[in-house]
Scaffold this motif. Structure first.
Motif, PDB file in Angstrom:
ATOM      1  N   GLY A 127      41.557  62.935  45.977  1.00 56.54           N
ATOM      2  CA  GLY A 127      40.680  61.947  45.362  1.00 56.54           C
ATOM      3  C   GLY A 127      39.649  61.450  46.350  1.00 56.54           C
ATOM      4  N   PRO A 128      39.923  60.293  46.977  1.00 54.39           N
ATOM      5  CA  PRO A 128      38.911  59.763  47.890  1.00 54.39           C
ATOM      6  C   PRO A 128      38.819  60.611  49.160  1.00 54.39           C
ATOM      7  CG  PRO A 128      40.900  58.433  48.001  1.00 54.39           C
ATOM      8  CD  PRO A 128      41.100  59.434  46.894  1.00 54.39           C
ATOM      9  N   ARG A 129      37.673  60.520  49.821  1.00 52.27           N
ATOM     10  CA  ARG A 129      37.518  61.190  51.114  1.00 52.27           C
ATOM     11  C   ARG A 129      38.201  60.327  52.160  1.00 52.27           C
ATOM     12  NH1 ARG A 129      31.821  61.152  52.241  1.00 52.27           N
ATOM     13  NH2 ARG A 129      31.884  59.384  50.847  1.00 52.27           N
ATOM     14  N   LEU A 130      39.184  60.884  52.846  1.00 54.55           N
ATOM     15  CA  LEU A 130      39.964  60.154  53.841  1.00 54.55           C
ATOM     16  C   LEU A 130      39.727  60.738  55.226  1.00 54.55           C
ATOM     17  CD1 LEU A 130      43.422  59.960  52.017  1.00 54.55           C
ATOM     18  CD2 LEU A 130      41.567  58.307  51.952  1.00 54.55           C
ATOM     19  N   ALA A 131      39.749  59.852  56.212  1.00 57.08           N
ATOM     20  CA  ALA A 131      39.698  60.281  57.608  1.00 57.08           C
ATOM     21  C   ALA A 131      40.559  59.317  58.413  1.00 57.08           C
ATOM     22  CB  ALA A 131      38.270  60.254  58.133  1.00 57.08           C
TER      23      ALA A 131
ATOM     24  N   ASP B  20      41.985  45.542  49.999  1.00 53.16           N
ATOM     25  CA  ASP B  20      41.199  46.348  49.058  1.00 53.16           C
ATOM     26  C   ASP B  20      41.749  47.756  48.864  1.00 53.16           C
ATOM     27  OD1 ASP B  20      39.352  44.323  48.543  1.00 53.16           O
ATOM     28  OD2 ASP B  20      38.022  44.950  50.173  1.00 53.16           O
ATOM     29  N   PHE B  21      42.569  48.220  49.792  1.00 49.98           N
ATOM     30  CA  PHE B  21      43.059  49.600  49.719  1.00 49.98           C
ATOM     31  C   PHE B  21      44.571  49.682  49.492  1.00 49.98           C
ATOM     32  CE2 PHE B  21      38.977  49.822  51.788  1.00 49.98           C
ATOM     33  CZ  PHE B  21      38.366  50.842  51.076  1.00 49.98           C
ATOM     34  N   GLN B  22      45.208  48.557  49.258  1.00 51.15           N
ATOM     35  CA  GLN B  22      46.630  48.566  48.943  1.00 51.15           C
ATOM     36  C   GLN B  22      46.816  48.966  47.480  1.00 51.15           C
ATOM     37  OE1 GLN B  22      48.060  44.691  50.101  1.00 51.15           O
ATOM     38  NE2 GLN B  22      47.568  45.059  52.251  1.00 51.15           N
ATOM     39  N   GLY B  23      47.959  49.570  47.198  1.00 57.16           N
ATOM     40  CA  GLY B  23      48.265  49.962  45.829  1.00 57.16           C
ATOM     41  C   GLY B  23      47.550  51.203  45.350  1.00 57.16           C
ATOM     42  N   ARG B  24      46.993  51.974  46.262  1.00 55.52           N
ATOM     43  CA  ARG B  24      46.268  53.200  45.905  1.00 55.52           C
ATOM     44  C   ARG B  24      47.007  54.467  46.322  1.00 55.52           C
ATOM     45  NH1 ARG B  24      39.857  52.457  47.079  1.00 55.52           N
ATOM     46  NH2 ARG B  24      39.595  50.368  46.222  1.00 55.52           N
TER      47      ARG B  24
ATOM     48  N   GLY C 133      34.403  56.316  53.825  1.00 58.25           N
ATOM     49  CA  GLY C 133      33.562  55.749  54.857  1.00 58.25           C
ATOM     50  C   GLY C 133      33.865  54.316  55.254  1.00 58.25           C
ATOM     51  N   SER C 134      34.736  53.632  54.518  1.00 61.66           N
ATOM     52  CA  SER C 134      35.064  52.237  54.824  1.00 61.66           C
ATOM     53  C   SER C 134      36.391  52.136  55.554  1.00 61.66           C
ATOM     54  CB  SER C 134      35.157  51.418  53.537  1.00 61.66           C
ATOM     55  OG  SER C 134      33.919  51.366  52.896  1.00 61.66           O
ATOM     56  N   PRO C 135      36.499  51.243  56.554  1.00 59.40           N
ATOM     57  CA  PRO C 135      37.795  51.063  57.219  1.00 59.40           C
ATOM     58  C   PRO C 135      38.800  50.474  56.225  1.00 59.40           C
ATOM     59  CG  PRO C 135      36.183  49.467  58.039  1.00 59.40           C
ATOM     60  CD  PRO C 135      35.467  50.377  57.094  1.00 59.40           C
ATOM     61  N   ALA C 136      39.950  51.136  56.121  1.00 62.93           N
ATOM     62  CA  ALA C 136      40.948  50.771  55.115  1.00 62.93           C
ATOM     63  C   ALA C 136      42.268  50.333  55.727  1.00 62.93           C
ATOM     64  CB  ALA C 136      41.179  51.951  54.172  1.00 62.93           C
TER      65      ALA C 136
ATOM     66  N   LEU D 211      48.117  55.193  49.409  1.00 57.03           N
ATOM     67  CA  LEU D 211      47.692  55.636  50.737  1.00 57.03           C
ATOM     68  C   LEU D 211      48.717  55.349  51.832  1.00 57.03           C
ATOM     69  CD1 LEU D 211      44.032  54.298  50.545  1.00 57.03           C
ATOM     70  CD2 LEU D 211      44.776  56.678  50.283  1.00 57.03           C
ATOM     71  N   ALA D 212      49.594  54.368  51.629  1.00 56.10           N
ATOM     72  CA  ALA D 212      50.474  53.886  52.705  1.00 56.10           C
ATOM     73  C   ALA D 212      51.428  54.965  53.200  1.00 56.10           C
ATOM     74  CB  ALA D 212      51.249  52.653  52.252  1.00 56.10           C
ATOM     75  N   ARG D 213      52.029  55.708  52.305  1.00 57.79           N
ATOM     76  CA  ARG D 213      53.002  56.732  52.731  1.00 57.79           C
ATOM     77  C   ARG D 213      52.325  57.799  53.590  1.00 57.79           C
ATOM     78  NH1 ARG D 213      55.679  61.106  49.697  1.00 57.79           N
ATOM     79  NH2 ARG D 213      57.602  61.523  50.808  1.00 57.79           N
ATOM     80  N   PHE D 214      51.152  58.257  53.165  1.00 52.23           N
ATOM     81  CA  PHE D 214      50.393  59.229  53.954  1.00 52.23           C
ATOM     82  C   PHE D 214      50.026  58.652  55.319  1.00 52.23           C
ATOM     83  CE2 PHE D 214      45.937  59.915  55.260  1.00 52.23           C
ATOM     84  CZ  PHE D 214      46.076  61.178  55.804  1.00 52.23           C
TER      85      PHE D 214
END
Length: 179
Positions: free
Chosen positions: A33-37, A118-122, A91-94, A124-127
């Protein structure tokens, strides 16, 4: 888990100390989905660290670095025994994690880990936790530790255990609320 309070407006944090004695067999796959880095930060400016620390830690009343002056903070975060990595989403710090490697070869610690609200519940935490765990194991400690408490996300303890950490001790501490 419930947040406890004392009569003086302070909070009681019940801490679970967890350890991992061997790296997991597999990394958690990057969500689609989102672009992650995930980028390692070197010579991070104090203002950016404070931004991340506040965004991630305020709701959980993080305390240790909250009021440190730059002259004390910068040597800590720029130390060769500190590793900080930042998660970016589109592009945003998460979020960020910080490793304390000062007790190697015996132990590495994930001293800070979390996502901004803003990025909780998406999903992402496990990754992102998997990235922190593998970054720590790259330094070949004998064990990896992390701590959570009743002021953290109620899902933190479950997440840490699902990724492979096991509780080894419990304690309590009084925390001044972050207003």
């Amino acid at each position: 888990m419930n947040k406890g309070t004392t009569g003086a407006g302070e909070l009681i944090a019940r801490i679970t100390h967890l350890e991992m004695l061997a790296p997991p067999a597999h990394r958690v796959q990057m969500p689609m989905g989102p672009r992650l880095a995930v980028l390692r930060a070197t010579d991070m400016p104090a203002a950016f660290y404070r931004y991340l620390y506040r965004q991630v830690g305020k709701a959980h009343h993080w305390l240790l670095r909250r009021d440190l002056p730059d002259g004390e903070l910068l040597p800590l975060i720029h130390s060769t025994s500190t590793e900080i990595q930042v998660l970016y989403v589109d592009g945003s710090p998460a979020g960020f994690f910080e490793l304390d490697l000062s007790r190697l070869p015996g132990e590495a610690e994930i001293i800070y880990f979390g996502l901004t609200p803003d990025f909780q519940g998406r999903g992402l935490a496990r990754f992102f936790l998997s990235e922190a765990v593998f970054a720590a194991w790259a330094h070949q400690p004998q064990r990896l530790v992390i701590h959570t408490n009743t002021l953290d996300s109620p899902r933190a303890l479950q997440l840490y255990q699902r990724i492979g950490f096991s509780p080894y001790a419990f304690s309590e501490e009084t925390v001044e609320p972050w207003l």
